[in-house]
Write an enzyme that holds these catalytic residues in place. Structure first.
Site, PDB file in Angstrom:
ATOM      1  N   LYS A 148     -12.678   1.699  11.557  1.00 51.81           N
ATOM      2  CA  LYS A 148     -11.525   2.242  12.283  1.00 51.81           C
ATOM      3  C   LYS A 148     -11.923   2.655  13.703  1.00 51.81           C
ATOM      4  CE  LYS A 148      -8.246   1.693   9.305  1.00 51.81           C
ATOM      5  NZ  LYS A 148      -7.127   0.768   9.612  1.00 51.81           N
ATOM      6  N   ARG A 176      -1.680  -9.393  -2.341  1.00 53.19           N
ATOM      7  CA  ARG A 176      -1.233  -9.432  -3.749  1.00 53.19           C
ATOM      8  C   ARG A 176       0.283  -9.625  -3.788  1.00 53.19           C
ATOM      9  NH1 ARG A 176      -4.836  -5.386  -3.227  1.00 53.19           N
ATOM     10  NH2 ARG A 176      -6.842  -5.589  -4.337  1.00 53.19           N
ATOM     11  N   GLY A 199       0.814  -1.222   0.000  1.00 54.24           N
ATOM     12  CA  GLY A 199       0.000   0.000   0.000  1.00 54.24           C
ATOM     13  C   GLY A 199       0.841   1.264   0.000  1.00 54.24           C
ATOM     14  N   TYR A 209     -15.398   2.523   6.218  1.00 58.28           N
ATOM     15  CA  TYR A 209     -13.979   2.580   6.602  1.00 58.28           C
ATOM     16  C   TYR A 209     -13.842   3.249   7.960  1.00 58.28           C
ATOM     17  CZ  TYR A 209      -9.186   4.534   6.422  1.00 58.28           C
ATOM     18  OH  TYR A 209      -7.895   4.914   6.692  1.00 58.28           O
TER      19      TYR A 209
END
Ligand code: VAH
Length: 321
Positions: free
Chosen positions: A145, A37, A12, A141
Protein backbone atom coordinates in the site's frame (compact mmCIF):
# COMPACT_ATOMS: atom_id res chain seq x y z
CA UNK A 1 -22.51 12.76 -18.40
CA UNK A 2 -22.69 9.89 -15.89
CA UNK A 3 -19.50 7.84 -15.46
CA UNK A 4 -19.16 4.19 -16.41
CA UNK A 5 -17.62 2.68 -13.31
CA UNK A 6 -15.66 -0.56 -12.90
CA UNK A 7 -14.99 -1.95 -9.41
CA UNK A 8 -12.37 -4.62 -8.78
CA UNK A 9 -12.71 -6.74 -5.62
CA UNK A 10 -16.47 -6.14 -5.69
CA UNK A 11 -17.15 -9.21 -3.49
CA UNK A 12 -15.08 -7.80 -0.60
CA UNK A 13 -16.20 -6.15 2.64
CA UNK A 14 -16.22 -2.63 1.12
CA UNK A 15 -17.13 -3.58 -2.45
CA UNK A 16 -20.29 -5.45 -1.37
CA UNK A 17 -21.66 -2.18 0.03
CA UNK A 18 -20.10 0.30 -2.41
CA UNK A 19 -21.43 -1.32 -5.61
CA UNK A 20 -25.15 -0.79 -4.82
CA UNK A 21 -24.41 2.76 -3.63
CA UNK A 22 -22.62 3.57 -6.90
CA UNK A 23 -25.49 2.02 -8.89
CA UNK A 24 -27.99 4.17 -7.00
CA UNK A 25 -25.91 7.23 -7.72
CA UNK A 26 -24.74 6.71 -11.30
CA UNK A 27 -27.30 4.33 -12.77
CA UNK A 28 -27.71 0.60 -12.35
CA UNK A 29 -26.29 -0.27 -15.76
CA UNK A 30 -23.36 2.16 -15.50
CA UNK A 31 -21.59 0.18 -12.77
CA UNK A 32 -19.72 -3.05 -13.54
CA UNK A 33 -18.79 -5.19 -10.55
CA UNK A 34 -15.81 -7.47 -11.03
CA UNK A 35 -14.00 -9.99 -8.86
CA UNK A 36 -11.72 -12.98 -9.26
CA UNK A 37 -14.54 -15.10 -7.74
CA UNK A 38 -18.15 -15.44 -8.92
CA UNK A 39 -20.78 -13.04 -7.51
CA UNK A 40 -21.93 -13.59 -3.92
CA UNK A 41 -25.35 -15.19 -3.37
CA UNK A 42 -28.04 -12.56 -3.84
CA UNK A 43 -25.79 -10.15 -5.73
CA UNK A 44 -27.51 -8.62 -8.78
CA UNK A 45 -26.51 -6.33 -11.65
CA UNK A 46 -23.68 -6.27 -14.17
CA UNK A 47 -20.79 -8.53 -13.15
CA UNK A 48 -17.65 -9.80 -14.87
CA UNK A 49 -15.15 -12.33 -13.58
CA UNK A 50 -11.82 -10.49 -13.67
CA UNK A 51 -8.32 -11.25 -12.46
CA UNK A 52 -6.90 -7.72 -12.27
CA UNK A 53 -3.35 -9.10 -12.38
CA UNK A 54 -4.09 -9.95 -16.05
CA UNK A 55 -3.50 -6.64 -17.85
CA UNK A 56 -5.00 -7.73 -21.19
CA UNK A 57 -8.27 -8.91 -19.60
CA UNK A 58 -8.56 -5.64 -17.74
CA UNK A 59 -7.77 -3.63 -20.88
CA UNK A 60 -10.36 -5.48 -22.97
CA UNK A 61 -13.05 -4.91 -20.34
CA UNK A 62 -12.20 -1.21 -19.87
CA UNK A 63 -12.04 -0.58 -23.64
CA UNK A 64 -15.10 -2.69 -24.47
CA UNK A 65 -17.34 -1.08 -21.85
CA UNK A 66 -16.01 2.48 -22.21
CA UNK A 67 -15.08 2.61 -18.53
CA UNK A 68 -14.41 6.15 -17.26
CA UNK A 69 -13.81 5.47 -13.55
CA UNK A 70 -12.15 2.55 -11.72
CA UNK A 71 -12.43 1.74 -8.01
CA UNK A 72 -9.58 -0.72 -7.46
CA UNK A 73 -10.60 -2.50 -4.24
CA UNK A 74 -9.03 -5.87 -5.01
CA UNK A 75 -6.15 -6.72 -2.64
CA UNK A 76 -4.98 -9.29 -0.12
CA UNK A 77 -5.27 -7.74 3.36
CA UNK A 78 -2.83 -7.59 6.28
CA UNK A 79 -3.39 -10.87 8.12
CA UNK A 80 -4.06 -13.12 5.12
CA UNK A 81 -1.20 -11.36 3.32
CA UNK A 82 1.36 -12.67 5.81
CA UNK A 83 0.54 -16.28 4.96
CA UNK A 84 2.18 -15.97 1.50
CA UNK A 85 4.20 -12.72 1.34
CA UNK A 86 5.50 -12.82 -2.24
CA UNK A 87 2.07 -13.82 -3.60
CA UNK A 88 0.53 -10.90 -1.69
CA UNK A 89 3.11 -8.49 -3.11
CA UNK A 90 2.54 -9.71 -6.67
CA UNK A 91 -1.27 -9.63 -6.45
CA UNK A 92 -1.44 -6.22 -4.78
CA UNK A 93 1.22 -4.55 -6.96
CA UNK A 94 0.60 -6.18 -10.36
CA UNK A 95 -3.12 -5.42 -10.13
CA UNK A 96 -2.52 -1.77 -9.20
CA UNK A 97 0.08 -1.22 -11.92
CA UNK A 98 -2.33 -2.77 -14.45
CA UNK A 99 -5.11 -0.44 -13.29
CA UNK A 100 -2.84 2.61 -13.54
CA UNK A 101 -1.38 1.70 -16.93
CA UNK A 102 -4.71 0.68 -18.50
CA UNK A 103 -6.35 3.82 -17.07
CA UNK A 104 -3.59 6.00 -18.52
CA UNK A 105 -3.70 4.46 -21.98
CA UNK A 106 -7.47 3.88 -22.27
CA UNK A 107 -8.61 7.35 -21.17
CA UNK A 108 -10.05 6.45 -17.77
CA UNK A 109 -10.77 9.81 -16.10
CA UNK A 110 -10.58 8.97 -12.39
CA UNK A 111 -9.21 6.11 -10.26
CA UNK A 112 -9.84 5.33 -6.59
CA UNK A 113 -7.07 3.50 -4.77
CA UNK A 114 -7.71 2.33 -1.18
CA UNK A 115 -4.69 2.56 1.08
CA UNK A 116 -4.62 1.80 4.78
CA UNK A 117 -3.27 2.76 8.20
CA UNK A 118 -1.16 -0.35 7.63
CA UNK A 119 1.37 1.90 5.80
CA UNK A 120 2.52 3.26 9.18
CA UNK A 121 5.02 1.60 11.50
CA UNK A 122 6.88 2.31 14.76
CA UNK A 123 8.93 5.20 13.26
CA UNK A 124 5.74 7.28 13.04
CA UNK A 125 4.09 9.03 15.98
CA UNK A 126 1.46 6.34 16.59
CA UNK A 127 -0.34 8.36 19.26
CA UNK A 128 -1.88 10.58 16.54
CA UNK A 129 -0.23 9.94 13.19
CA UNK A 130 0.09 12.92 10.82
CA UNK A 131 -0.70 12.49 7.12
CA UNK A 132 2.93 13.11 6.12
CA UNK A 133 4.73 10.67 8.38
CA UNK A 134 7.59 8.26 7.89
CA UNK A 135 6.13 5.08 6.39
CA UNK A 136 7.85 1.92 7.66
CA UNK A 137 5.16 -0.75 7.33
CA UNK A 138 5.77 -4.16 8.90
CA UNK A 139 3.33 -6.23 6.77
CA UNK A 140 3.53 -7.06 3.07
CA UNK A 141 0.07 -5.56 2.73
CA UNK A 142 1.32 -2.30 4.26
CA UNK A 143 4.48 -2.37 2.10
CA UNK A 144 2.33 -2.83 -1.02
CA UNK A 145 0.00 0.00 0.00
CA UNK A 146 2.90 2.37 0.73
CA UNK A 147 4.42 1.55 -2.67
CA UNK A 148 1.00 1.89 -4.29
CA UNK A 149 0.50 5.37 -2.85
CA UNK A 150 3.75 6.47 -4.44
CA UNK A 151 2.81 4.91 -7.77
CA UNK A 152 -0.53 6.75 -7.60
CA UNK A 153 1.28 10.05 -7.05
CA UNK A 154 3.74 9.22 -9.87
CA UNK A 155 0.93 8.58 -12.38
CA UNK A 156 -0.69 11.86 -11.36
CA UNK A 157 2.48 13.92 -11.61
CA UNK A 158 3.93 12.30 -14.75
CA UNK A 159 0.79 11.49 -16.76
CA UNK A 160 -1.91 13.62 -15.14
CA UNK A 161 -3.99 10.56 -14.21
CA UNK A 162 -6.50 11.65 -11.55
CA UNK A 163 -5.86 8.93 -8.92
CA UNK A 164 -7.35 9.56 -5.48
CA UNK A 165 -6.69 7.57 -2.32
CA UNK A 166 -7.78 7.13 1.31
CA UNK A 167 -5.90 5.39 4.11
CA UNK A 168 -8.83 3.45 5.54
CA UNK A 169 -8.81 2.46 9.20
CA UNK A 170 -10.62 -0.69 10.26
CA UNK A 171 -14.04 -0.71 8.56
CA UNK A 172 -17.05 -1.89 10.56
CA UNK A 173 -20.35 -2.78 8.91
CA UNK A 174 -23.20 -5.25 9.28
CA UNK A 175 -23.77 -5.64 5.53
CA UNK A 176 -20.69 -7.75 4.68
CA UNK A 177 -18.02 -9.99 6.15
CA UNK A 178 -14.50 -8.65 6.85
CA UNK A 179 -11.79 -9.85 4.49
CA UNK A 180 -8.87 -11.30 6.44
CA UNK A 181 -7.51 -8.21 8.13
CA UNK A 182 -6.17 -7.37 11.56
CA UNK A 183 -9.23 -5.25 12.39
CA UNK A 184 -11.69 -8.06 11.62
CA UNK A 185 -12.28 -8.51 15.37
CA UNK A 186 -14.25 -5.26 15.40
CA UNK A 187 -16.88 -6.83 13.11
CA UNK A 188 -16.77 -10.38 14.52
CA UNK A 189 -17.40 -9.13 18.08
CA UNK A 190 -20.81 -7.70 17.11
CA UNK A 191 -21.85 -10.93 15.38
CA UNK A 192 -20.98 -12.91 18.54
CA UNK A 193 -22.85 -10.44 20.75
CA UNK A 194 -25.96 -10.54 18.52
CA UNK A 195 -25.84 -14.36 18.55
CA UNK A 196 -25.69 -14.38 22.36
CA UNK A 197 -22.24 -15.96 22.24
CA UNK A 198 -19.02 -14.98 24.07
CA UNK A 199 -16.27 -13.63 21.79
CA UNK A 200 -12.61 -14.70 21.82
CA UNK A 201 -10.63 -11.63 20.74
CA UNK A 202 -7.34 -12.11 18.87
CA UNK A 203 -6.01 -8.72 20.04
CA UNK A 204 -5.10 -7.58 23.56
CA UNK A 205 -7.87 -5.71 25.37
CA UNK A 206 -5.99 -2.39 25.36
CA UNK A 207 -5.01 -2.32 21.65
CA UNK A 208 -6.46 0.96 20.45
CA UNK A 209 -6.87 1.31 16.66
CA UNK A 210 -8.55 3.82 14.35
CA UNK A 211 -11.88 2.55 13.02
CA UNK A 212 -14.71 3.81 10.82
CA UNK A 213 -18.32 2.78 10.31
CA UNK A 214 -19.12 1.46 6.82
CA UNK A 215 -21.54 4.29 5.96
CA UNK A 216 -18.89 6.87 6.90
CA UNK A 217 -16.27 5.03 4.83
CA UNK A 218 -18.57 4.93 1.80
CA UNK A 219 -19.50 8.60 2.16
CA UNK A 220 -15.84 9.62 2.52
CA UNK A 221 -14.99 7.66 -0.64
CA UNK A 222 -17.71 9.39 -2.68
CA UNK A 223 -16.92 12.84 -1.23
CA UNK A 224 -13.26 12.37 -2.18
CA UNK A 225 -14.07 11.09 -5.68
CA UNK A 226 -16.59 13.87 -6.39
CA UNK A 227 -14.50 16.71 -4.95
CA UNK A 228 -13.22 19.31 -7.45
CA UNK A 229 -9.78 18.31 -8.75
CA UNK A 230 -8.25 21.55 -7.43
CA UNK A 231 -9.17 20.63 -3.85
CA UNK A 232 -7.22 17.35 -3.91
CA UNK A 233 -3.83 18.37 -2.58
CA UNK A 234 -2.56 15.00 -1.34
CA UNK A 235 -1.80 12.61 -4.19
CA UNK A 236 -0.28 9.80 -2.14
CA UNK A 237 -3.18 9.12 0.23
CA UNK A 238 -5.37 10.92 2.76
CA UNK A 239 -5.56 9.73 6.37
CA UNK A 240 -9.18 8.92 7.19
CA UNK A 241 -10.65 8.25 10.60
CA UNK A 242 -14.03 7.82 12.22
CA UNK A 243 -13.11 7.07 15.83
CA UNK A 244 -10.50 5.08 17.77
CA UNK A 245 -11.17 2.36 20.31
CA UNK A 246 -9.78 -0.81 21.88
CA UNK A 247 -11.42 -4.22 22.24
CA UNK A 248 -12.14 -3.36 25.89
CA UNK A 249 -13.84 -0.11 24.82
CA UNK A 250 -16.12 -1.84 22.32
CA UNK A 251 -16.88 -4.68 24.74
CA UNK A 252 -17.96 -2.11 27.33
CA UNK A 253 -20.11 -0.27 24.75
CA UNK A 254 -21.81 -3.56 23.79
CA UNK A 255 -22.40 -4.47 27.44
CA UNK A 256 -24.33 -1.22 27.92
CA UNK A 257 -26.90 -2.80 25.56
CA UNK A 258 -26.27 -6.54 26.21
CA UNK A 259 -25.09 -6.74 29.85
CA UNK A 260 -24.41 -10.50 29.73
CA UNK A 261 -22.04 -10.30 26.77
CA UNK A 262 -18.58 -11.74 27.56
CA UNK A 263 -15.22 -11.22 25.84
CA UNK A 264 -12.13 -13.34 26.38
CA UNK A 265 -8.69 -12.38 25.04
CA UNK A 266 -6.39 -14.77 23.16
CA UNK A 267 -3.89 -12.60 21.21
CA UNK A 268 -2.35 -14.23 18.17
CA UNK A 269 0.09 -13.08 15.42
CA UNK A 270 -2.27 -10.25 14.55
CA UNK A 271 -1.40 -8.54 17.86
CA UNK A 272 2.14 -8.01 16.57
CA UNK A 273 0.72 -6.36 13.43
CA UNK A 274 -1.65 -4.10 15.38
CA UNK A 275 1.11 -3.08 17.82
CA UNK A 276 2.86 -1.21 14.99
CA UNK A 277 -0.28 0.56 13.80
CA UNK A 278 -1.49 3.96 15.02
CA UNK A 279 -3.74 4.37 18.02
CA UNK A 280 -5.21 7.42 16.30
CA UNK A 281 -4.55 9.19 13.03
CA UNK A 282 -4.75 12.87 12.15
CA UNK A 283 -7.20 13.31 9.27
CA UNK A 284 -6.86 17.11 9.27
CA UNK A 285 -5.87 17.35 5.57
CA UNK A 286 -9.03 15.43 4.54
CA UNK A 287 -11.12 17.78 6.68
CA UNK A 288 -9.41 20.88 5.31
CA UNK A 289 -9.12 19.91 1.61
CA UNK A 290 -12.53 18.34 0.91
CA UNK A 291 -14.58 18.79 4.09
CA UNK A 292 -14.39 15.34 5.68
CA UNK A 293 -16.34 14.90 8.94
CA UNK A 294 -17.31 11.53 10.46
CA UNK A 295 -20.88 10.93 11.67
CA UNK A 296 -20.43 7.73 13.70
CA UNK A 297 -18.76 7.50 17.12
CA UNK A 298 -18.39 4.22 19.05
CA UNK A 299 -21.79 4.36 20.74
CA UNK A 300 -23.58 5.04 17.43
CA UNK A 301 -21.60 2.26 15.70
CA UNK A 302 -22.57 -0.11 18.51
CA UNK A 303 -26.27 0.78 18.45
CA UNK A 304 -26.45 0.56 14.64
CA UNK A 305 -24.57 -2.75 14.41
CA UNK A 306 -26.60 -4.44 17.14
CA UNK A 307 -29.93 -3.07 15.85
CA UNK A 308 -29.28 -4.54 12.40
CA UNK A 309 -27.75 -7.84 13.53
CA UNK A 310 -30.40 -8.52 16.19
CA UNK A 311 -33.19 -7.80 13.68
CA UNK A 312 -31.53 -10.19 11.22
CA UNK A 313 -31.18 -12.90 13.91
CA UNK A 314 -34.87 -12.50 14.79
CA UNK A 315 -35.92 -12.67 11.13
CA UNK A 316 -33.83 -15.81 10.63
CA UNK A 317 -35.33 -17.47 13.71
CA UNK A 318 -38.85 -16.69 12.48
CA UNK A 319 -38.03 -18.33 9.14
CA UNK A 320 -36.85 -21.47 10.99
CA UNK A 321 -39.94 -21.60 13.26
C1 VAH B 1 -6.76 -4.92 7.56
N1 VAH B 1 -9.07 -4.15 7.45
O1 VAH B 1 -6.96 -5.15 8.76
C2 VAH B 1 -7.74 -3.99 6.86
C3 VAH B 1 -7.33 -2.57 7.04
C4 VAH B 1 -6.68 -0.84 8.72
C5 VAH B 1 -6.83 -2.27 8.45
O2 VAH B 1 -6.42 -2.18 6.09
O3 VAH B 1 -5.83 -5.38 6.94
Amino acid sequence: MLPTVLITGANGQLGTVLVPVLRERYGHDNVIATDIRPPLAGATGRFSLLDATDEESLRQLVRGEGVTQIYHLGAILSANGELNPLHTWRVNMDSLLNVLEVSRTEGVERVFYPSSIAVFGHHADLSCTPNHSVLNPTTVYGISKAAGENWAQYYFERYGLDVRSLRYPGIIGHQSAPGGGTTDYAVEIFHSAAAGQPYSCFLQSDTTLPMIYMDDAIRATLELMEAPTASIKVRTSYNLSGCSFSPADVAEAIQKILPDFEVRYAPDFRQNIAADWPDRIDDGPARNDWGWKPAYDLDRICATMLDNLLQRAEANSEVKD
